[in-house]
Scaffold this active site. Structure first.
Site, PDB file in Angstrom:
ATOM      1  N   TYR A 199      41.681  33.647  65.325  1.00 53.30           N
ATOM      2  CA  TYR A 199      40.534  34.047  66.155  1.00 53.30           C
ATOM      3  C   TYR A 199      39.837  32.864  66.816  1.00 53.30           C
ATOM      4  CZ  TYR A 199      37.459  33.815  61.860  1.00 53.30           C
ATOM      5  OH  TYR A 199      36.769  33.479  60.733  1.00 53.30           O
ATOM      6  N   GLU A 200      39.097  33.212  67.874  1.00 53.43           N
ATOM      7  CA  GLU A 200      38.434  32.243  68.763  1.00 53.43           C
ATOM      8  C   GLU A 200      39.419  31.219  69.335  1.00 53.43           C
ATOM      9  OE1 GLU A 200      34.517  30.861  67.868  1.00 53.43           O
ATOM     10  OE2 GLU A 200      34.107  32.601  66.598  1.00 53.43           O
ATOM     11  N   GLY A 201      40.609  31.722  69.645  1.00 48.10           N
ATOM     12  CA  GLY A 201      41.650  30.895  70.249  1.00 48.10           C
ATOM     13  C   GLY A 201      42.713  30.531  69.236  1.00 48.10           C
ATOM     14  N   GLY A 212      32.208  27.642  69.984  1.00 45.12           N
ATOM     15  CA  GLY A 212      32.576  28.473  68.850  1.00 45.12           C
ATOM     16  C   GLY A 212      33.705  27.884  68.036  1.00 45.12           C
TER      17      GLY A 212
END
Length: 384
Positions: free
Chosen positions: A367-369, A247
């Site tokens: 987001y996503e880390g 992702g």
């Protein structure tokens, strides 16, 4: 090393660029202003095969490589990051996770319509449910529980910041089954939105990517058949981390697109705006900004493409995807801010688009880390 795109990749890039200009640009300011979910644009993406780009055609996907996915994500993100984040989640987190780790029955039932982006003529997309009020960067602190009831799990809890929250038909939910086992007690479950006990909370009023629908999702005694568990018991945390690694490539490409879009607007504006008797592109102060923008964007693009290439080659891309994500997202924030500066006062109003790109850029660092988490991942990888 090969830096040249092949014919198919160039065709996909052009198709994505044409789609963004023709389908996303009209109304993008209105959708941002009024937080309108871009359903029409997402349905069109599905028609183009862009909602399941990397999925095997046997399951309704387009069978493209990750490099093509990065190219398409960049082009769409130049114009509307709210559209591209829907595309990213459905491709990178939902479809890829199901194809890589789901069983045949799950792929037939869920992956095929997800890859096609529609079912029975209606929009059919997915969402990835990991974050919670007390579990953001610390993903092991799952409070959502999946109690083992024999043939099914009883799901209870709340998930936060869920992209596609109200528009998705299918949720991939991480939940704690055995707290004593920590991360090894987490399971990944496929949950349908219309099941009894599933509630979609109010839409978040966000700074950026305002067209995407971000919601909290609540579960109250939701019965999830054990056949909807992905992988073996306790595989959920590993599933989430492996899926997020891919992702990050999608979000890195999104950040790259936001930066590229802001840069292109700044270049075009510098050729039109005059100050002190000449176009501002002739002023060294502006040229230096544009030069730095172009250089950082090119570096971010190469990092994104390297991560995508490694994924396509079956090489461990943990390090490269984190590097691409942290660098591209910080590039997006810096470039979009400088693009506003190049526009001067006009950059501060919505008509010129760059202020929206600057607002959209910020979330790519979160987001996503987060950028901080990416640096932790990079540090651990280089010190192995």
């Amino acid at each position: 090393m090969q830096f040249q795109l092949n014919e198919e990749q160039l065709m996909i890039q052009k198709a994505a660029r044409d789609f963004a200009q023709q389908e996303c640009l009209p109304g993008v300011i209105d959708r941002d202003e009024n937080q309108k979910f871009p359903k029409q644009q997402v349905m069109k993406l599905a028609e183009l095969g862009f909602m399941g780009m990397m999925v095997d055609p046997a399951y309704g996907g387009a069978g493209m490589d990750t490099v093509s996915y990065v190219l398409a994500m960049e082009e769409v993100s130049k114009i509307d990051a709210s559209v591209s984040v829907c595309m990213s989640v459905n491709n990178s987190l939902v479809s890829w996770g199901l194809e890589a780790f789901g069983n045949e029955e799950q792929k037939q039932q869920y992956l095929t319509p997800l890859a096609q982006g529609r079912k029975d003529g209606e929009l059919y997309i997915g969402a990835f449910l990991l974050s919670e009020p007390e579990a953001g960067s610390d993903a092991t602190s799952q409070r959502t529980t999946a109690e083992d009831m024999g043939d099914y799990y009883l799901l209870n809890g709340t998930k936060n910041w869920i992209t596609n929250g109200s528009s998705a038909s299918v949720y991939l939910v991480m939940a704690q089954t055995d707290a004593a086992k920590g991360s090894r007690g987490i399971n990944a479950l496929i949950v349908e939105k219309n099941w009894p006990g599933v509630t979609v909370g109010a839409k978040e009023n966000k700074m950026g990517i305002r067209g995407s629908d971000t919601h909290s999702i609540m579960f109250n005694d939701v019965k999830v058949p054990k056949t909807n568990r992905i992988g073996e018991d306790g595989f959920g945390f590993t599933f989430a981390m492996k899926t997020l690694a891919g992702g990050r490539i999608g979000i890195a490409a999104q950040a790259l697109g936001i930066a590229s879009g802001a840069y292109e607007l700044a270049v075009n504006y510098s050729k039109q705006r005059k100050a002190f008797g000449k176009e501002i592109m002739h002023h060294q102060a502006i040229q230096f900004k544009l030069a730095d923008m172009a250089t950082r964007i090119e570096a971010a693009r190469l990092l994104c493409l390297k991560a995508a290439w490694e994924k396509d080659q079956g090489i461990d891309y943990t390090l490269s995807s984190s590097m691409a994500k942290v660098f591209a997202s910080e590039t997006a924030m810096w470039v979009s801010t400088e693009a506003v500066q190049v526009h001067g006062g006009y950059g501060y109003v919505k008509e010129y688009h760059v202020e929206r790109l600057m607002r959209d850029a910020k979330i790519t660092q979160i987001y996503e880390g987060t950028s901080e988490v990416q640096r932790i991942v990079i540090g651990r990888q280089i010190l192995k």
